[in-house]
Design a protein around this motif. Structure first.
Motif, PDB file in Angstrom:
ATOM      1  N   ALA A  68       0.855  -1.105  -0.206  1.00  0.00           N
ATOM      2  CA  ALA A  68       0.029  -0.275  -0.043  1.00  0.00           C
ATOM      3  C   ALA A  68       0.870   1.164  -0.070  1.00  0.00           C
ATOM      4  N   ALA A  69       0.703   2.284  -0.514  1.00  0.00           N
ATOM      5  CA  ALA A  69       1.374   3.306  -0.813  1.00  0.00           C
ATOM      6  C   ALA A  69       0.421   4.579  -0.745  1.00  0.00           C
ATOM      7  N   TRP A  70      -0.262   4.565   0.270  1.00  0.00           N
ATOM      8  CA  TRP A  70      -1.328   5.738   0.521  1.00  0.00           C
ATOM      9  C   TRP A  70      -0.474   6.626   1.525  1.00  0.00           C
ATOM     10  N   CYS A  71       0.168   6.230   2.429  1.00  0.00           N
ATOM     11  CA  CYS A  71       1.257   6.799   3.411  1.00  0.00           C
ATOM     12  C   CYS A  71       0.834   8.635   3.403  1.00  0.00           C
ATOM     13  N   TRP A  72      -0.180   9.373   3.417  1.00  0.00           N
ATOM     14  CA  TRP A  72       0.077  10.703   3.633  1.00  0.00           C
ATOM     15  C   TRP A  72       0.738  11.192   2.548  1.00  0.00           C
ATOM     16  N   THR A  73       0.570  10.835   1.321  1.00  0.00           N
ATOM     17  CA  THR A  73       1.667  11.241   0.193  1.00  0.00           C
ATOM     18  C   THR A  73       1.193  12.533  -0.489  1.00  0.00           C
ATOM     19  N   ASN A 116       3.384   2.153   8.535  1.00  0.00           N
ATOM     20  CA  ASN A 116       3.406   1.009   9.606  1.00  0.00           C
ATOM     21  C   ASN A 116       4.790   1.553  10.513  1.00  0.00           C
ATOM     22  N   GLY A 117       5.543   2.464   9.856  1.00  0.00           N
ATOM     23  CA  GLY A 117       6.334   3.001  10.879  1.00  0.00           C
ATOM     24  C   GLY A 117       5.895   4.185  11.600  1.00  0.00           C
ATOM     25  N   ASP A 118       5.045   4.912  11.324  1.00  0.00           N
ATOM     26  CA  ASP A 118       4.235   5.964  12.356  1.00  0.00           C
ATOM     27  C   ASP A 118       3.352   5.257  13.166  1.00  0.00           C
ATOM     28  N   TYR A 119       2.762   4.023  12.855  1.00  0.00           N
ATOM     29  CA  TYR A 119       1.975   3.312  13.971  1.00  0.00           C
ATOM     30  C   TYR A 119       3.014   2.775  14.915  1.00  0.00           C
ATOM     31  N   SER A 120       4.182   2.074  14.473  1.00  0.00           N
ATOM     32  CA  SER A 120       4.729   1.394  15.597  1.00  0.00           C
ATOM     33  C   SER A 120       5.925   2.316  16.093  1.00  0.00           C
ATOM     34  N   ALA A 121       6.132   3.428  15.696  1.00  0.00           N
ATOM     35  CA  ALA A 121       7.028   4.298  16.333  1.00  0.00           C
ATOM     36  C   ALA A 121       6.143   5.168  17.552  1.00  0.00           C
ATOM     37  N   ASN A 122       5.081   5.121  17.504  1.00  0.00           N
ATOM     38  CA  ASN A 122       4.113   5.752  18.766  1.00  0.00           C
ATOM     39  C   ASN A 122       4.542   7.194  18.726  1.00  0.00           C
ATOM     40  N   ASN A 123       4.673   8.019  17.672  1.00  0.00           N
ATOM     41  CA  ASN A 123       5.207   9.177  17.600  1.00  0.00           C
ATOM     42  C   ASN A 123       4.325  10.115  17.674  1.00  0.00           C
ATOM     43  N   GLY A 124       2.754   9.904  17.439  1.00  0.00           N
ATOM     44  CA  GLY A 124       1.934  10.697  17.213  1.00  0.00           C
ATOM     45  C   GLY A 124       1.197  11.045  15.923  1.00  0.00           C
ATOM     46  N   TRP A 125       1.705  10.633  14.991  1.00  0.00           N
ATOM     47  CA  TRP A 125       1.263  10.812  13.556  1.00  0.00           C
ATOM     48  C   TRP A 125       0.125   9.784  13.195  1.00  0.00           C
ATOM     49  N   TRP A 126       0.357   8.546  13.803  1.00  0.00           N
ATOM     50  CA  TRP A 126      -0.884   7.631  13.377  1.00  0.00           C
ATOM     51  C   TRP A 126      -2.282   8.328  13.659  1.00  0.00           C
ATOM     52  N   ASP A 127      -2.429   8.487  15.047  1.00  0.00           N
ATOM     53  CA  ASP A 127      -3.733   9.187  15.712  1.00  0.00           C
ATOM     54  C   ASP A 127      -3.942  10.506  14.917  1.00  0.00           C
ATOM     55  N   THR A 128      -2.902  11.383  14.662  1.00  0.00           N
ATOM     56  CA  THR A 128      -3.150  12.719  14.205  1.00  0.00           C
ATOM     57  C   THR A 128      -3.486  12.540  12.776  1.00  0.00           C
ATOM     58  N   CYS A 129      -2.914  11.763  11.988  1.00  0.00           N
ATOM     59  CA  CYS A 129      -3.133  11.687  10.378  1.00  0.00           C
ATOM     60  C   CYS A 129      -4.255  11.079   9.942  1.00  0.00           C
ATOM     61  N   LEU A 130      -4.616   9.741  10.775  1.00  0.00           N
ATOM     62  CA  LEU A 130      -5.353   8.914  10.059  1.00  0.00           C
ATOM     63  C   LEU A 130      -6.841   9.400  10.076  1.00  0.00           C
ATOM     64  N   GLY A 131      -7.335   9.478   8.791  1.00  0.00           N
ATOM     65  CA  GLY A 131      -8.829   9.812   8.425  1.00  0.00           C
ATOM     66  C   GLY A 131      -9.171   9.186   7.227  1.00  0.00           C
ATOM     67  N   SER A 132     -10.220   9.679   6.486  1.00  0.00           N
ATOM     68  CA  SER A 132     -11.029   8.859   5.571  1.00  0.00           C
ATOM     69  C   SER A 132     -10.049   8.881   4.295  1.00  0.00           C
ATOM     70  N   ASP A 133      -9.181   9.931   3.889  1.00  0.00           N
ATOM     71  CA  ASP A 133      -8.206   9.975   2.813  1.00  0.00           C
ATOM     72  C   ASP A 133      -7.018   9.609   3.196  1.00  0.00           C
ATOM     73  N   LYS A 134      -6.480   8.459   2.912  1.00  0.00           N
ATOM     74  CA  LYS A 134      -5.293   7.922   3.504  1.00  0.00           C
ATOM     75  C   LYS A 134      -4.175   8.488   2.798  1.00  0.00           C
ATOM     76  N   THR A 135      -4.408   9.496   1.879  1.00  0.00           N
ATOM     77  CA  THR A 135      -3.201  10.059   1.386  1.00  0.00           C
ATOM     78  C   THR A 135      -3.025  11.577   1.747  1.00  0.00           C
ATOM     79  N   LYS A 136      -3.667  11.799   2.514  1.00  0.00           N
ATOM     80  CA  LYS A 136      -3.829  13.165   3.335  1.00  0.00           C
ATOM     81  C   LYS A 136      -3.596  13.147   4.623  1.00  0.00           C
ATOM     82  N   CYS A 137      -2.506  13.577   5.528  1.00  0.00           N
ATOM     83  CA  CYS A 137      -2.661  13.748   6.840  1.00  0.00           C
ATOM     84  C   CYS A 137      -3.929  14.666   7.371  1.00  0.00           C
TER      85      CYS A 137
END
Length: 109
Positions: A8-13, A70-91
């Protein structure tokens, strides 16, 4: 037989992670009100005030180079919860530094 691998290449691109600078009276970041992931805010004062001490406020690095964020998820750096939304290409939103869960990144008063 040949095997194919897919990632998957959606990672807030289309809209990468960013931080909103801490909100404080008579203070701001020299770098502006919005910081890119992995950058530093240098506090500055207005109204003739002068910063005291040495402090910087970090906008956490995002691990967007990893597959599927997955790096943002496993790093627990705050980005996973901050960025996750309906459009996975945008934070989905900016991380507000200096408040709540993000105080460990630094703040200034």
């Amino acid at each position: 037989p040949r095997q194919l691998a897919a990632r998957a290449a959606w990672c807030w691109t289309n809209q990468p992670p960013k931080c909103a600078a801490p909100v404080t009276l008579h203070g701001s970041c020299k770098e502006g009100s919005t910081l890119s992931a992995g950058t530093t805010c240098t506090p500055q004062c207005s109204n003739g005030m002068v910063p005291v001490g040495t402090c910087t406020v970090e906008c956490p690095r995002s691990m967007t180079e990893t597959p599927s964020c997955n790096g943002d998820y496993s790093a627990n750096n705050g980005w996973w919860d901050t960025c996750l939304g309906s459009d996975k290409t945008k934070c989905a939103r900016n991380m507000q530094l200096g408040s709540g869960a993000f105080q460990n990144q630094g703040s200034f008063v």
